[in-house]
Motif scaffolding. Structure first.
Motif, mmCIF file in Angstrom:
data_model
loop_
_atom_site.group_PDB
_atom_site.id
_atom_site.type_symbol
_atom_site.label_atom_id
_atom_site.label_comp_id
_atom_site.label_asym_id
_atom_site.label_seq_id
_atom_site.Cartn_x
_atom_site.Cartn_y
_atom_site.Cartn_z
ATOM 1 N N ASN A 194 0.825 -1.248 0.025
ATOM 2 C CA ASN A 194 0.110 -0.053 0.228
ATOM 3 C C ASN A 194 0.892 1.223 -0.097
ATOM 4 N N ALA A 195 1.691 1.281 -0.983
ATOM 5 C CA ALA A 195 2.742 2.459 -1.141
ATOM 6 C C ALA A 195 2.511 3.175 -2.310
ATOM 7 N N ILE A 196 3.216 4.496 -2.270
ATOM 8 C CA ILE A 196 3.192 5.172 -3.511
ATOM 9 C C ILE A 196 4.554 5.694 -3.473
ATOM 10 N N VAL A 197 5.350 5.192 -4.577
ATOM 11 C CA VAL A 197 6.598 5.133 -5.009
ATOM 12 C C VAL A 197 6.830 6.077 -6.213
ATOM 13 N N GLU A 198 7.302 7.431 -6.040
ATOM 14 C CA GLU A 198 7.410 8.205 -7.462
ATOM 15 C C GLU A 198 8.896 7.846 -8.146
ATOM 16 N N ASP A 199 8.806 8.585 -9.547
ATOM 17 C CA ASP A 199 9.876 8.241 -10.354
ATOM 18 C C ASP A 199 11.315 8.560 -9.779
ATOM 19 N N GLY A 200 12.077 7.728 -9.982
ATOM 20 C CA GLY A 200 13.616 7.675 -9.876
ATOM 21 C C GLY A 200 14.047 7.239 -8.555
ATOM 22 N N VAL A 201 13.037 6.422 -7.790
ATOM 23 C CA VAL A 201 13.654 6.065 -6.180
ATOM 24 C C VAL A 201 14.247 4.671 -6.466
ATOM 25 N N ALA A 202 15.135 4.593 -5.528
ATOM 26 C CA ALA A 202 16.019 3.385 -5.257
ATOM 27 C C ALA A 202 15.707 2.779 -3.995
ATOM 28 N N ASP B 110 2.216 1.482 3.700
ATOM 29 C CA ASP B 110 1.315 2.616 3.918
ATOM 30 C C ASP B 110 2.112 4.053 4.175
ATOM 31 N N SER B 111 3.094 4.210 2.878
ATOM 32 C CA SER B 111 3.979 5.282 2.924
ATOM 33 C C SER B 111 4.018 5.920 1.607
ATOM 34 N N LYS B 112 4.532 7.044 1.643
ATOM 35 C CA LYS B 112 4.702 7.952 0.306
ATOM 36 C C LYS B 112 6.121 7.950 0.217
ATOM 37 N N VAL B 113 6.834 7.693 -0.926
ATOM 38 C CA VAL B 113 8.278 7.934 -1.118
ATOM 39 C C VAL B 113 8.288 8.960 -2.184
ATOM 40 N N GLU B 114 8.708 10.087 -2.083
ATOM 41 C CA GLU B 114 8.762 11.152 -3.266
ATOM 42 C C GLU B 114 9.835 10.732 -4.066
ATOM 43 N N ARG B 115 9.767 11.477 -5.161
ATOM 44 C CA ARG B 115 10.893 11.257 -6.406
ATOM 45 C C ARG B 115 12.461 11.450 -5.907
ATOM 46 N N GLY B 116 13.232 10.475 -6.703
ATOM 47 C CA GLY B 116 14.721 10.606 -6.405
ATOM 48 C C GLY B 116 15.245 10.237 -5.195
ATOM 49 N N CYS B 117 14.345 9.575 -4.236
ATOM 50 C CA CYS B 117 14.819 9.094 -2.905
ATOM 51 C C CYS B 117 15.841 7.838 -3.160
ATOM 52 N N TYR B 118 16.424 7.746 -2.219
ATOM 53 C CA TYR B 118 17.416 6.477 -2.090
ATOM 54 C C TYR B 118 17.359 5.981 -0.555
ATOM 55 N N LEU B 119 17.062 4.672 -0.572
ATOM 56 C CA LEU B 119 16.835 3.874 0.797
ATOM 57 C C LEU B 119 17.779 2.815 0.570
ATOM 58 N N GLY B 120 18.651 2.841 1.484
ATOM 59 C CA GLY B 120 19.796 1.777 1.616
ATOM 60 C C GLY B 120 19.084 0.312 2.187
ATOM 61 N N ALA B 121 20.012 -0.876 2.105
ATOM 62 C CA ALA B 121 19.345 -1.935 2.565
ATOM 63 C C ALA B 121 18.836 -1.760 4.014
ATOM 64 N N GLN B 122 17.648 -2.600 4.059
ATOM 65 C CA GLN B 122 16.905 -2.702 5.333
ATOM 66 C C GLN B 122 16.416 -1.689 5.843
#
Length: 198
Positions: free
Chosen positions: A88-96, A105-117
Motif C-alpha cells: 500500500n505504497a506510493i513510490v514516485e519516479d527515480g526512487v531506489a 502505507d507510505s509515500k516515497v517522493e521522487r529521487g529518494c534513495y533507501l539503503g538496505a534494510q
C-alpha cells in the motif's frame, strides 16, 4: 495531505486491469496475482511476488524475491532490491529501494534513495490510530496503519527506521541505523558513536 493519498490508493487503482507491456521482461518464476500493470522496459526478476492492484511504471527493476502487495503505485525508473517488501505504497519516479527494505502505507517522493534494510514502521504498539505532527499541531489521521512521508531526493542509510506518521523533509540525509522518532528540519543526521579498544 499525504496520508489521504495513502488512504485512497485502493480507490485510485480500482479501475486497474492486468496489462504487461510487450517489451517488459517477467521472469518465469515471478508470480503476478490479480490486477497488475507493468510498464515498458520494466524487468521483474526471479521469485518476485506481486499481488494487485499494483501499477508499475516504465524502466523499473523489481529484484529477486521482492514482494509488492496491497494497492501500490510505482513510478518510472524505480529500482527495488532483493527481498524488499512494499505494501500500500506510493513510490514516485527515480526512487531506489535497497535489499530487504520494508515500505508500508507510505509515500516515497521522487529521487529518494533507501539503503538496505530500511524500515517504515506503520503500526503503533498501543493500537491507537496514527497521528501526524504538522508544526505544533498533532492531527489524528484515524488510520490504524500509516507509515511515513519521505521527501524528495532524501537518502536513508542502511537500517534506518522511520516511526509511524513521521515526515522526512526533502533533501535530507540520514546515516545508517538512525531511528527517526520525530519530524526534523531538512539536513544531515547521524548517530554519534564512540569506539573504545579493550
Amino acid at each position: 495531505m499525504w496520508w489521504s493519498e495513502i488512504a485512497s490508493q485502493a480507490t485510485n487503482l480500482s479501475d486497474l486491469r492486468p496489462d504487461i507491456a510487450a517489451n517488459a521482461l517477467v521472469a518465469p518464476t515471478a508470480m503476478l496475482v490479480g490486477n497488475v500493470s507493468i510498464g515498458a522496459g520494466t524487468r521483474i526478476c526471479h521469485g518476485a511476488y506481486i499481488e494487485g492492484p499494483v501499477e508499475i511504471g516504465r524502466d523499473c527493476l523489481i529484484g529477486n524475491n521482492a514482494m509488492i502487495r496491497g494497492a501500490t503505485s510505482i513510478g518510472d525508473g524505480v529500482r527495488i532490491g532483493f527481498a524488499a517488501e512494499l505494501k500500500n505504497a506510493i513510490v514516485e519516479d527515480g526512487v531506489a529501494i535497497g535489499p530487504q527494505c520494508f515500505v508500508a502505507d507510505s509515500k516515497v517522493e521522487r529521487g529518494c534513495y533507501l539503503g538496505a534494510q530500511v524500515r517504515t514502521s506503520n503500526h503503533r504498539l498501543d493500537g491507537r490510530t496514527v497521528c501526524v505532527r504538522i508544526g505544533d499541531t498533532s492531527l489524528d489521521t484515524g488510520m490504524e496503519k500509516l507509515g511515513c512521508l519521505i521527501g524528495a531526493r532524501s537518502s536513508l542509510g542502511v537500517q534506518v527506521i522511520v516511526l509511524p506518521g513521521r515526515m522526512i523533509a526533502p533533501d535530507s540525509l540520514f546515516a545508517p541505523r538512525v531511528i527517526v522518532e520525530r519530524n526534523l528540519p531538512g539536513g544531515r543526521y547521524r548517530i554519534r558513536q564512540v569506539l573504545e579498544s579493550f
